[in-house]
Design a protein around this motif. Structure first.
Motif, mmCIF file in Angstrom:
data_model
loop_
_atom_site.group_PDB
_atom_site.id
_atom_site.type_symbol
_atom_site.label_atom_id
_atom_site.label_comp_id
_atom_site.label_asym_id
_atom_site.label_seq_id
_atom_site.Cartn_x
_atom_site.Cartn_y
_atom_site.Cartn_z
ATOM 1 N N MET A 1 15.500 -8.833 -5.319
ATOM 2 C CA MET A 1 15.048 -7.534 -5.193
ATOM 3 C C MET A 1 13.664 -7.650 -5.455
ATOM 4 S SD MET A 1 16.960 -4.588 -6.826
ATOM 5 C CE MET A 1 16.062 -3.482 -8.059
ATOM 6 N N GLY A 2 12.887 -6.813 -4.780
ATOM 7 C CA GLY A 2 11.281 -6.586 -4.806
ATOM 8 C C GLY A 2 10.852 -5.991 -6.023
ATOM 9 N N LYS A 3 9.535 -5.732 -6.307
ATOM 10 C CA LYS A 3 8.944 -5.280 -7.426
ATOM 11 C C LYS A 3 9.421 -3.864 -7.287
ATOM 12 C CE LYS A 3 5.256 -8.624 -7.997
ATOM 13 N NZ LYS A 3 3.683 -8.730 -7.833
ATOM 14 N N PRO A 4 9.159 -3.052 -8.516
ATOM 15 C CA PRO A 4 9.369 -1.466 -8.563
ATOM 16 C C PRO A 4 8.010 -1.048 -7.922
ATOM 17 C CG PRO A 4 10.105 -2.488 -10.401
ATOM 18 C CD PRO A 4 9.607 -3.611 -9.784
ATOM 19 N N LYS A 5 8.267 0.191 -7.317
ATOM 20 C CA LYS A 5 6.983 0.502 -6.496
ATOM 21 C C LYS A 5 5.916 1.029 -7.339
ATOM 22 C CE LYS A 5 5.868 4.338 -3.350
ATOM 23 N NZ LYS A 5 6.500 5.343 -2.494
ATOM 24 N N ALA A 6 6.192 1.442 -8.725
ATOM 25 C CA ALA A 6 5.000 1.877 -9.570
ATOM 26 C C ALA A 6 4.536 0.329 -9.903
ATOM 27 C CB ALA A 6 5.709 2.377 -10.911
ATOM 28 N N ILE A 7 4.945 -0.611 -10.227
ATOM 29 C CA ILE A 7 4.002 -1.815 -10.341
ATOM 30 C C ILE A 7 3.318 -2.147 -9.238
ATOM 31 C CG2 ILE A 7 4.377 -4.307 -10.777
ATOM 32 C CD1 ILE A 7 6.798 -3.534 -12.600
ATOM 33 N N MET A 8 3.951 -2.021 -7.919
ATOM 34 C CA MET A 8 2.986 -2.269 -6.815
ATOM 35 C C MET A 8 2.091 -1.411 -6.567
ATOM 36 S SD MET A 8 6.542 -3.119 -4.219
ATOM 37 C CE MET A 8 5.334 -2.800 -2.603
ATOM 38 N N LEU A 9 2.006 -0.097 -6.939
ATOM 39 C CA LEU A 9 1.011 0.748 -6.811
ATOM 40 C C LEU A 9 -0.066 0.432 -7.953
ATOM 41 C CD1 LEU A 9 2.694 4.115 -6.078
ATOM 42 C CD2 LEU A 9 1.347 2.889 -4.380
ATOM 43 N N ALA A 10 0.286 0.047 -9.095
ATOM 44 C CA ALA A 10 -0.633 -0.269 -10.127
ATOM 45 C C ALA A 10 -1.435 -1.537 -9.602
ATOM 46 C CB ALA A 10 0.084 -0.634 -11.411
ATOM 47 N N GLU A 11 -0.731 -2.778 -9.310
ATOM 48 C CA GLU A 11 -1.479 -3.754 -8.594
ATOM 49 C C GLU A 11 -2.380 -3.531 -7.661
ATOM 50 O OE1 GLU A 11 1.782 -6.273 -7.547
ATOM 51 O OE2 GLU A 11 1.974 -6.930 -9.745
ATOM 52 N N TYR A 12 -1.958 -2.453 -6.736
ATOM 53 C CA TYR A 12 -2.915 -2.314 -5.470
ATOM 54 C C TYR A 12 -4.045 -1.445 -6.265
ATOM 55 C CZ TYR A 12 -5.131 1.152 -2.328
ATOM 56 O OH TYR A 12 -6.129 1.788 -1.556
ATOM 57 N N GLU A 13 -3.896 -0.608 -6.883
ATOM 58 C CA GLU A 13 -4.812 0.165 -7.512
ATOM 59 C C GLU A 13 -6.165 -0.722 -8.332
ATOM 60 O OE1 GLU A 13 -7.590 3.303 -7.826
ATOM 61 O OE2 GLU A 13 -5.645 3.371 -6.771
ATOM 62 N N GLU A 14 -5.411 -1.493 -9.186
ATOM 63 C CA GLU A 14 -6.035 -2.693 -9.685
ATOM 64 C C GLU A 14 -7.093 -3.595 -8.778
ATOM 65 O OE1 GLU A 14 -5.862 -6.382 -12.557
ATOM 66 O OE2 GLU A 14 -4.422 -5.126 -12.508
ATOM 67 N N ARG A 15 -6.501 -4.025 -7.742
ATOM 68 C CA ARG A 15 -7.182 -4.718 -6.582
ATOM 69 C C ARG A 15 -8.167 -3.901 -5.862
ATOM 70 N NH1 ARG A 15 -1.896 -6.864 -5.447
ATOM 71 N NH2 ARG A 15 -1.974 -5.276 -3.803
ATOM 72 N N TYR A 16 -7.937 -2.563 -5.621
ATOM 73 C CA TYR A 16 -8.819 -1.839 -5.063
ATOM 74 C C TYR A 16 -10.080 -1.600 -5.925
ATOM 75 C CZ TYR A 16 -11.292 2.275 -3.028
ATOM 76 O OH TYR A 16 -12.364 2.716 -2.591
ATOM 77 N N GLN A 17 -9.723 -1.325 -7.102
ATOM 78 C CA GLN A 17 -11.176 -0.995 -7.853
ATOM 79 C C GLN A 17 -12.082 -2.459 -7.933
ATOM 80 O OE1 GLN A 17 -11.931 1.776 -9.053
ATOM 81 N NE2 GLN A 17 -10.033 2.764 -8.397
ATOM 82 N N LYS A 18 -11.416 -3.347 -7.965
ATOM 83 C CA LYS A 18 -12.226 -4.672 -7.967
ATOM 84 C C LYS A 18 -12.940 -4.800 -6.648
ATOM 85 C CE LYS A 18 -9.361 -7.473 -11.001
ATOM 86 N NZ LYS A 18 -8.586 -8.632 -10.962
ATOM 87 N N PHE A 19 -12.285 -4.472 -5.461
ATOM 88 C CA PHE A 19 -12.884 -4.410 -4.197
ATOM 89 C C PHE A 19 -13.749 -3.562 -4.219
ATOM 90 C CE2 PHE A 19 -13.060 -2.078 -0.107
ATOM 91 C CZ PHE A 19 -13.550 -3.241 0.646
ATOM 92 N N ALA A 20 -13.765 -2.200 -4.541
ATOM 93 C CA ALA A 20 -14.856 -1.290 -4.594
ATOM 94 C C ALA A 20 -15.893 -1.489 -5.300
ATOM 95 C CB ALA A 20 -14.088 0.178 -5.315
ATOM 96 N N SER A 21 -15.790 -2.091 -6.592
ATOM 97 C CA SER A 21 -16.983 -2.598 -7.194
ATOM 98 C C SER A 21 -17.825 -3.866 -6.500
ATOM 99 C CB SER A 21 -16.742 -3.120 -8.600
ATOM 100 O OG SER A 21 -15.908 -4.255 -8.519
ATOM 101 N N MET A 22 -17.134 -4.524 -5.823
ATOM 102 C CA MET A 22 -17.702 -5.675 -5.252
ATOM 103 C C MET A 22 -18.497 -5.262 -4.149
ATOM 104 S SD MET A 22 -14.796 -8.600 -5.197
ATOM 105 C CE MET A 22 -14.910 -9.748 -6.392
ATOM 106 N N ARG A 23 -17.533 -4.272 -3.085
ATOM 107 C CA ARG A 23 -18.162 -3.617 -1.904
ATOM 108 C C ARG A 23 -19.416 -2.787 -2.214
ATOM 109 N NH1 ARG A 23 -19.919 -2.197 2.190
ATOM 110 N NH2 ARG A 23 -18.935 -1.580 4.172
ATOM 111 N N SER A 24 -19.415 -2.041 -3.508
ATOM 112 C CA SER A 24 -20.660 -1.096 -3.679
ATOM 113 C C SER A 24 -21.945 -1.844 -3.824
ATOM 114 C CB SER A 24 -20.122 -0.444 -4.620
ATOM 115 O OG SER A 24 -19.059 0.519 -4.504
ATOM 116 N N LYS A 25 -21.634 -3.197 -4.199
ATOM 117 C CA LYS A 25 -22.944 -4.054 -4.248
ATOM 118 C C LYS A 25 -23.808 -3.895 -2.938
ATOM 119 C CE LYS A 25 -21.109 -6.998 -8.093
ATOM 120 N NZ LYS A 25 -20.744 -8.221 -8.465
#
Length: 68
Positions: A1-25
């Protein structure tokens, strides 16, 4: 069974915030350099570089920065 949706969304949001801070440079990065830079970011985030081009990362970042 896969990860719960809430955990997947939290992981995506964390990765996106890191991406956004790097991309904004480098907000005006040229297309020729973007692929190299995305490979660097993807390596840092432990995801496929091609996934950064889609709506969830680059598309979302552009939408957020167009309004500024």
């Amino acid at each position: 069974m896969g990860k719960p949706k809430a955990i997947m969304l939290a992981e995506y949001e964390e990765r996106y915030q890191k991406f956004a801070s790097m991309r904004s440079k480098y907000p005006n990065i040229k297309r020729s350099n973007r692929s190299h830079y995305f490979k660097v970011i993807a390596n840092e985030l432990h995801i496929n570089a091609n996934s950064l081009y889609v709506e969830r990362y680059e598309g979302r970042w552009r939408k957020e920065h167009e309004t500024k």
